[in-house]
Design a protein around this motif. Structure first.
Motif, short mmCIF file in Angstrom:
data_model
loop_
_atom_site.label_atom_id
_atom_site.label_comp_id
_atom_site.label_asym_id
_atom_site.label_seq_id
_atom_site.Cartn_x
_atom_site.Cartn_y
_atom_site.Cartn_z
N THR A 166 43.09 29.12 47.19
CA THR A 166 43.07 30.24 46.24
C THR A 166 42.44 29.86 44.91
O THR A 166 42.20 30.72 44.08
CB THR A 166 44.50 30.77 45.99
OG1 THR A 166 45.31 29.71 45.48
CG2 THR A 166 45.11 31.31 47.27
N ASP A 167 42.12 28.58 44.74
CA ASP A 167 41.54 28.08 43.49
C ASP A 167 40.04 28.39 43.46
O ASP A 167 39.24 27.70 44.08
CB ASP A 167 41.79 26.59 43.38
CG ASP A 167 41.21 25.96 42.12
OD1 ASP A 167 40.58 26.69 41.30
OD2 ASP A 167 41.37 24.75 41.95
N THR A 168 39.67 29.44 42.73
CA THR A 168 38.25 29.82 42.66
C THR A 168 37.43 28.79 41.89
O THR A 168 36.21 28.72 42.06
CB THR A 168 38.08 31.22 42.06
OG1 THR A 168 38.69 31.27 40.78
CG2 THR A 168 38.70 32.28 42.97
N GLY A 169 38.08 27.99 41.07
CA GLY A 169 37.38 26.89 40.41
C GLY A 169 36.89 25.87 41.43
O GLY A 169 35.78 25.34 41.32
N LYS B 123 28.52 24.43 43.59
CA LYS B 123 27.65 23.63 42.71
C LYS B 123 27.30 22.29 43.35
O LYS B 123 26.17 21.84 43.29
CB LYS B 123 28.33 23.41 41.37
CG LYS B 123 27.47 22.66 40.39
CD LYS B 123 28.11 22.56 39.02
CE LYS B 123 27.16 21.84 38.09
NZ LYS B 123 27.66 21.79 36.73
N GLU B 124 28.27 21.67 44.02
CA GLU B 124 28.06 20.37 44.63
C GLU B 124 27.14 20.43 45.86
O GLU B 124 26.35 19.53 46.09
CB GLU B 124 29.41 19.76 45.06
CG GLU B 124 29.30 18.41 45.73
CD GLU B 124 30.65 17.86 46.15
OE1 GLU B 124 30.65 16.89 46.92
OE2 GLU B 124 31.69 18.41 45.73
N HIS B 125 27.24 21.51 46.62
CA HIS B 125 26.53 21.56 47.90
C HIS B 125 25.35 22.52 47.93
O HIS B 125 24.74 22.72 48.97
CB HIS B 125 27.51 21.95 49.01
CG HIS B 125 28.56 20.92 49.24
ND1 HIS B 125 28.33 19.78 49.99
CD2 HIS B 125 29.83 20.82 48.78
CE1 HIS B 125 29.42 19.05 50.00
NE2 HIS B 125 30.35 19.65 49.29
#
Length: 82
Positions: free
Chosen positions: A66-69, A76-78
């Motif tokens: 549930t963590d949209t961060g 961003k990483e992939h």
């Protein structure tokens, strides 16, 4: 299971149908047809060429997040030019 090329595509699709595995067909490259399917904890991309078959598989967790961060960090990483 012996898969030697595009001539085996229909028999492989019939196998997936028999096993009740949902799949998707894509024509992303001019020289192959891709079959994609997902199993528990595993995603498979299988390319049928004239004379051979290649596949990639991706394993991962199927936990619900549930963590949209975390989602933003994963994107961003992939994905991107970095």
């Amino acid at each position: 299971m012996q898969l030697t090329g595009i001539r085996d595509l229909l028999s492989f699709l019939n196998y997936l149908d028999k096993e009740r595995i949902h799949y998707r067909l894509d024509h992303l490259r001019e020289d192959s047809i891709m079959v994609s399917f997902t199993l528990v904890g595993l995603r498979v991309e299988l390319d049928f060429f004239d004379d051979h078959v290649e596949f990639s598989f991706f394993k991962g967790s199927e936990e619900v997040e549930t963590d949209t961060g975390l989602l933003a960090a994963l994107i961003k990483e992939h994905w991107g030019d970095d």
